[in-house]
Design an enzyme around this catalytic site. Sequence first.
Site, short mmCIF file in Angstrom:
data_model
loop_
_atom_site.label_atom_id
_atom_site.label_comp_id
_atom_site.label_asym_id
_atom_site.label_seq_id
_atom_site.Cartn_x
_atom_site.Cartn_y
_atom_site.Cartn_z
N CYS A 189 -3.46 6.70 -5.02
CA CYS A 189 -3.15 5.26 -4.94
C CYS A 189 -1.69 5.00 -5.37
CB CYS A 189 -4.11 4.42 -5.77
SG CYS A 189 -3.94 2.66 -5.38
N CYS A 236 0.86 -1.18 0.00
CA CYS A 236 0.00 0.00 0.00
C CYS A 236 0.90 1.23 0.00
CB CYS A 236 -0.91 -0.02 1.23
SG CYS A 236 -2.09 1.33 1.21
N ASP A 240 -10.35 5.00 -3.26
CA ASP A 240 -9.14 5.57 -2.67
C ASP A 240 -9.21 7.10 -2.76
OD1 ASP A 240 -6.57 6.19 -1.85
OD2 ASP A 240 -5.66 4.54 -2.94
O1 PYC Z 1 -1.87 3.75 -2.06
O2 PYC Z 1 -1.31 1.77 -2.83
C1 PYC Z 1 -2.11 2.53 -2.31
C2 PYC Z 1 -3.44 2.00 -1.91
C3 PYC Z 1 -3.92 0.75 -2.10
C4 PYC Z 1 -5.20 0.73 -1.56
C5 PYC Z 1 -5.46 1.96 -1.03
N1 PYC Z 1 -4.36 2.74 -1.26
#
Ligand code: PYC
Length: 336
Positions: A264, A94, A260
Amino acid sequence: MTLPIHDALRLRCVDSHTEGEPTRTLVDGLPGLDGTPCSVRAELDGRWGSLVRAIVNEPRGSAWLVGAVVLPPSAPGASFGVVFFNNVGTIGMCGHGTIGVVRTLSALGRISVGEHLIETPVGPVVATMHDDGRVSVRNVPSRVARRHVAVEVPGHGIVHGDIAWGGNWFFICHDHGQAIVADQVEALTRFCRRVRAACDAAGLCGDDGSPIDHIELSVDARTARGESHACGARTARGERDPQGACDARTFVLCPGGEWDRSPCGTGTSARVACLVADGRLAPGSSWVQESVLGTRFVATYEMVDGEIVPTITGSAHVTFDGWIVLDPADPMLARE
Ligand code: PYC
């Protein structure tokens, strides 16, 4: 499933948000749970599943909260390990969560400014805590598995997407026809759920057989020929716009059906792999990816032994520092 607690359990946790997306960090781990990130991930997806869901879900949290359990290092040179989980289970990596955990541990005085090797279930990453509060995460190598895959979305028609890995698997779609704007998040969420159902129905998966658990809708501001449009990311000569416009605006649906709030980090990494495959991003050049809320990550990459290694930079802020309490007499716990 019976929760592995007998007396009220108090867990130290610090909440933060990274570019709008929350992370709940269990800064002292979980009592009685140790091992490598891979073994702990298996436990969290197994007999500890109800406990971790109780930590992030209502009434202690919310469906869009991402949890992170910090582990002692198990590999030489590592600062610590981490396993991330959401409303439905663990996730491999994440990006926003790593930025949140690093900012949190720094705010607690547990780590210093500089580089930290962090173990995750999908491989080591290197986070840099900058002295201005930003955090960069040199992610696991990202890659594209399949390009321009067609899926039929019932009630909408055919859309195409690239299947790419950035620490989680993504179906990255451009011909979705959706407006990626904040007042459309409910419609975007519904649409992405249908795209994911269509991917499942078509039997699509990553090149390691894993499910595609994230759907990413993207609107580019830069065309394949380097021209600027939409967000006006570049000047006519290809220089970065001094207004700081983005290269792409995105909407990402997470495995538990939530969206998100950040751009992300793993989704941005997967997108970088697609851009490299298209010859659209040179090593060292930056790519600015914006969330539906208008918050941003800046991505760069290096080629290491033929692999694309992205680095994502963003900022996090601590929002809460305390203990959550899990009382075994609480009837809501039995529902997890
Ligand atoms: O920032 O990789 C990320 C992520 C995955 C799920 C929510 N945020």
